[in-house]
Write an enzyme that holds these catalytic residues in place. Structure first.
Site, mmCIF file in Angstrom:
data_model
loop_
_atom_site.group_PDB
_atom_site.id
_atom_site.type_symbol
_atom_site.label_atom_id
_atom_site.label_comp_id
_atom_site.label_asym_id
_atom_site.label_seq_id
_atom_site.Cartn_x
_atom_site.Cartn_y
_atom_site.Cartn_z
ATOM 1 N N GLY A 267 0.802 -1.220 0.000
ATOM 2 C CA GLY A 267 0.000 0.000 0.000
ATOM 3 C C GLY A 267 0.834 1.268 0.000
ATOM 4 N N ALA A 268 1.808 1.321 0.906
ATOM 5 C CA ALA A 268 2.601 2.528 1.034
ATOM 6 C C ALA A 268 3.774 2.263 1.955
ATOM 7 C CB ALA A 268 1.749 3.665 1.610
ATOM 8 N N GLU A 270 6.501 4.202 4.861
ATOM 9 C CA GLU A 270 6.624 5.347 5.767
ATOM 10 C C GLU A 270 8.007 5.995 5.812
ATOM 11 O OE1 GLU A 270 6.224 2.075 6.766
ATOM 12 O OE2 GLU A 270 7.382 1.634 8.565
ATOM 13 N N GLU A 304 0.702 5.617 7.609
ATOM 14 C CA GLU A 304 2.103 5.968 7.310
ATOM 15 C C GLU A 304 2.527 7.184 8.128
ATOM 16 O OE1 GLU A 304 3.391 3.595 5.869
ATOM 17 O OE2 GLU A 304 1.575 2.753 4.974
HETATM 18 N N1 B3K Z 1 6.052 -0.682 6.478
HETATM 19 C C1 B3K Z 1 5.529 -0.856 5.146
HETATM 20 C C2 B3K Z 1 5.525 -2.268 4.693
HETATM 21 C C3 B3K Z 1 6.760 -2.689 4.018
HETATM 22 C C4 B3K Z 1 6.602 -4.051 3.391
HETATM 23 C C5 B3K Z 1 7.885 -4.543 2.901
HETATM 24 N N2 B3K Z 1 7.797 -5.799 2.192
HETATM 25 C C6 B3K Z 1 4.160 -0.296 5.017
HETATM 26 C C7 B3K Z 1 3.407 -0.152 6.268
HETATM 27 O O1 B3K Z 1 3.070 -1.087 6.947
HETATM 28 O O2 B3K Z 1 3.156 0.958 6.628
HETATM 29 ZN ZN ZN Z 2 2.832 -0.003 8.701
#
Ligand code: B3K
Ligand code: ZN
Length: 883
Positions: A267-268, A270, A304
């Site tokens: 999705g996104a 951070e 995020e």
């Molecule tokens: N922290 C990222 C997810 C990253 C996934 C990597 N394979 C998005 C989120 O949970 O905000």
């Molecule tokens: Zn996250």
């Protein structure tokens, strides 16, 4: 030299502090699509916590090493070793600057991890272990450093050059190239690094923090999307304000940037000061995006943003602690969305998703605890268990402490660990410290996989005016975890009298919070079997159990139909009113499925028709009514069976829908009419609820396919001014037997929207979920469509993902053709994008709950996949599925 070999297992118990710490990093990117040069100056210092003689080992993959120097002295090849995954330098001083130059090939990086191209731009994705595809570095979250990044690129093709922090210098160079230097004052792990270069335009706004600092907010998009950023911007400002009000957290940099990219694995992300988003989680306009998309954008933008504290300022020590930031941040975004919208509806949606998808994960071959203890590929652990169950665990902690103490615990956690990389234990320790609650037993929620089941029985003694509730808890064995210990399960409950009111609760036995006499209390289950005794109970009550879904467990209590109707109509807990309705429907559907399987005509219990009639005649809000009128999904019904009766579920659910539509035609038509909206589209809870209700009524009525309703759907499709209504009507037409109208609608939609990738995703998804038996052929044909690409994760999810996960009756067709299809797609995809391949295979890995014939077909495909040379990602999932 020990090097991690491919497919080796990494264990939490082997965690060791890093041998070297990084004091500062200076990166320079000379960007070219195929031959980008990355220059790094990294200031290292030996970590006093580790042995003094350790070599320097840096992660790196798919890098072409050009040169290496220590304190300016170039290293000869004899002074270091390079493998597929590591660079090792045996002899280094205690403190030194490593200078390196590597070459990478972003244009051919289809994994969408590291530095890659999306359309005409460059962008990065580093979490979890993507930074090692950019340069040699200790790519682990407990190594934090301040980054300075210079980006150099062609000025005409890439006028915009972005990275983390503040831009401190910019200028022109020879050959029409230019540069911008960015400085991020906050120390961060490499997974939060980001870079973007492209021909982008910006929507700009400002936010003044509670302490009066002005923050510049920028959303960067391709020019044609400038009109689709308003909702994301409004959501960002709302999230910033909410985090100040609810958690006392202010934003720290002077600028906050969001960039929308088309090719993105999730999705996104951070990244500090420079979030990179899947365009599907940013871009929305009333004519292009549905209500669901608007709400998802609001939630993801907030998620995020909230990571800036829960994730960035305080990060994870190692990836086993992933839920520390993800579970907590999901909890925060769920509360935010609840505050922005209808809280009861939000809770229902979140729980429905958890009980359908996370429970299935927890019962399947890839089950793992909220804090896993081992992995081969960490990318496989960005799961519903880490995110959604992790959020439920934080929610239980928040409820155990109560609002004020939970806030105090969060304040302590953020203050104590600001700038650190910490563990789940540190989070819980802060909560224990402010509350004096003993979390020893509770910690099993982090270490035990599987969904706990509660077997609850009751007994009423009229003479003694006593009511007894006995709870037996049991967590099923999961892979690698046989014996489960009892958990601390908070069960919020009430007792309804025959008039439907909550009774005063006096407990003589059993531990509970809430005062004696309260009408709603929380029982604390800690033993395998436990009885709670209520006194002064003057009549046989109906128990309202697990109110608000106070713990992520399955509740088995043999409610009779009268009790469920009573709860559905009177429970003071909105969530349990909905849940009672769902249980009623499940009971009715299960009887039909039994009949169907015995070759009898499945008939819907008229009590359900009458129950739904009473709902339609009640004063429930449109949003809640819409939730309550929706029958449990095929996926959730499947969850109720040891061996899933695929066809029976599909057939009976359809018959039930038709019977309801037939019996409630008048009410449904009235309700539809009463919920038509006038005026401009607004993505606000009230209107969203009305549209949802109206379209739910339309869907019921369309199941009968009466000509005037088909006309109504056709008109709605052609005349609606918003995508929610257009798409709802399109689904009804495409899923109906009205082939001419379906084809005409699809053609029109395609010609209206062929230039808009996100809208075309909906066009693919609507067809992928079509229940007609030719669905697979259609999906295969659509894969040849010019708007489809296997390289774009959104397209793969929209077409292949929707088909395999939501079109259950076709995916599980007994000829096994769809299993073969999915296996072929996964094998092709694994060569390009392992993360997407290993995620897409999920429905094939869940063979355990199907009949023997299907089990055999599915396993054969898994075995065929296992024979190929696989990525770590796919290797891990396929091997678990076959274990
Ligand atoms: N922290 C990222 C997810 C990253 C996934 C990597 N394979 C998005 C989120 O949970 O905000
Ligand atoms: Zn996250």
């Amino acid at each position: 030299m020990t090097q991690s070999t491919s497919n080796s297992v990494i264990y939490l118990k082997d965690y060791l502090a890093p041998a070297f710490l990084v004091q500062g990093v200076e990166l320079t990117f000379d960007l070219y699509p195929n031959q980008t040069r990355v220059f790094a100056n990294i200031q290292f210092q030996r970590n006093a916590e580790r042995e003094a003689s350790l070599p320097l080992q840096l992660h790196g993959s798919d890098l072409k090493l050009i040169s290496l120097a220590i304190d300016g002295v170039v290293l000869t090849t004899a002074q270091y070793q390079v493998s597929d995954e590591l660079l090792t330098i045996n002899t280094v001083p205690d403190q030194f600057v490593l200078t390196s130059e590597v070459e990478i090939d972003p244009a051919n990086n289809t994994s969408l991890e590291g530095l890659y191209r999306s359309n005409t731009m460059f962008c990065t994705q580093c979490e979890a272990e993507g930074f090692r595809k950019i340069t040699y570095y200790p790519d682990r979250p407990d190594v934090m450093a301040a980054f300075t990044t210079t980006v150099i690129a062609d000025k005409s093709e890439y006028p915009v050059l972005l990275s983390n922090g503040n831009s401190v210098k910019r200028g022109d160079l020879d050959n029409n190239r230019h540069f911008v230097t960015w400085q991020d004052p906050f120390r961060k792990p490499a997974y939060l690094f980001a870079l973007v270069a492209g021909d982008l335009q910006v929507v700009e706004d400002r936010f003044v923090t509670s302490s009066g600092r002005e923050v510049v907010l920028e959303i960067w998009v391709e020019p044609e999307n400038l009109t689709k950023c308003d909702h994301a911007m409004a959501s960002l400002k709302a999230a910033m304000k909410w985090d100040e009000e609810v958690y006392g957290r202010e934003y720290d940099l002077d600028i906050y940037m969001i960039v929308a990219v088309n090719d993105f694995n999730m999705g996104a992300m951070e990244n500090k000061g420079l979030n990179i988003f899947n365009s599907s989680c940013v871009l929305a306009r009333s004519d292009t995006a549905t209500d669901a998309a608007f709400q998802r954008i609001e939630g993801v933008v907030a998620h995020e943003y909230f990571h800036n504290w829960s994730g960035n300022r305080v990060t994870c020590r190692d990836w086993f602690q992933l839920s520390l930031k993800e579970g907590f941040t999901v909890y925060r975004d769920q509360c935010f969305s609840a505050d922005m919208n209808d809280a009861a509806v939000k809770r229902i949606e979140d729980v429905a998703m958890l009980r359908t998808a996370q429970f299935a994960e927890d019962a399947g071959p890839t089950a793992h605890p909220v804090r896993p203890e081992q992995f081969i590929e960490i990318s496989n652990f960005y799961t519903l268990t880490i995110y959604e169950k992790g959020s439920e665990v934080v929610r239980m902690i928040a409820n155990l402490l109560g609002e004020a103490l939970f806030r105090k615990g969060c304040d302590l956690y953020f203050a104590r660990h600001d700038g650190q990389a910490v563990t789940v234990d540190d989070f819980v320790a802060a909560m224990a410290e402010v509350s004096d609650i003993d979390f020893t037993q509770f910690m099993r929620w982090y270490s035990q996989a599987g969904t706990p089941e509660l077997q609850i029985t009751d007994q009423y003694n009229a003479e003694k005016q006593q009511y007894l509730l006995t709870f037996k808890q049991h967590t099923p064995a999961t892979q690698g975890q046989k014996d489960k210990q009892p958990l601390h399960i908070p069960v919020k409950l009430g007792l309804l009298n025959q008039a439907g009111q909550d009774m005063a609760l006096h407990l003589s036995e059993g531990e509970a919070s809430g005062a004696q006499g309260d009408q709603c209390r929380v029982l604390h289950l800690r033993e395998a079997t436990q009885t709670f005794v209520f006194e002064n109970v003057i009549e046989q009550p109906t128990p309202s159990l697990l109110r608000g879904f106070s713990a992520p467990v399955k509740v088995n209590f043999s409610y009779n139909q009268a009790q469920l109707l009573h709860l559905m109509q009177h429970d003071s807990d909105g969530f349990n009113r909905w849940d009672a309705g769902q249980r009623l429907a499940i009971d009715a559907l299960k009887s039909m499925i039994t009949a169907f399987n015995s070759g009898l005509m499945p008939i819907l219990d008229t009590a359900l028709v009458e129950a739904f009639r009473s709902l339609l005649n009640s004063s429930l809000s449109p949003a809640i009514l819409a939730e309550m009128l929706v029958l449990p999904s095929e996926a959730y019904l499947a969850e109720q069976y040891e061996v899933v009766p695929i066809e029976a579920i599909h057939a009976c659910r359809n018959i039930a829908r038709k019977t309801l539509a037939q019996g409630l035609q008048v009410e449904l038509k009235q309700c539809l009419q009463a919920n038509l909206l006038e005026g401009n589209y607004r993505p606000v809870a009230e209107d969203i609820g009305k549209r949802r209700l109206k379209n739910t009524c339309l869907a019921y009525l369309m199941s009968l396919e009466a000509p005037e309703v088909v006309d109504q759907a056709w008109q709605q499709f052609n005349q609606a001014d918003n995508m929610t209504d257009v798409q709802a009507a399109l689904v009804q037409l495409v899923h109906s037997k009205q082939d001419d109208k379906a084809d005409a609608a699809l053609k029109k939609f395609e010609s209206d929207w062929q230039q808009d990738a996100l809208v075309m995703d909906q066009w693919f998804a609507v067809q992928a979920s079509r229940p007609q038996p030719d669905a697979l052929a259609r999906v295969k044909a659509l894969m040849e469509h010019s708007a489809f690409s296997l390289k774009n994760p959104n397209k793969v999810r929209a077409l292949v993902g929707t088909y395999c996960n939501q079109n259950r009756v076709n995916f599980h067709s007994i000829d096994g053709h769809s299993y073969r299809f999915l296996a072929d797609v996964v094998l092709a995809l694994d060569k390009m994008n392992p993360q997407i391949a290993s995620r897409l295979i999920t429905p094939l890995a869940r063979w355990q709950k199907l009949d023997l014939k299907r089990q055999g077909l599915m396993q054969a495909e898994l075995q065929r996949i296992a024979q190929a040379k696989l990525s770590k990602d796919l290797f891990e999932v396929v091997n678990k599925a076959l274990a």
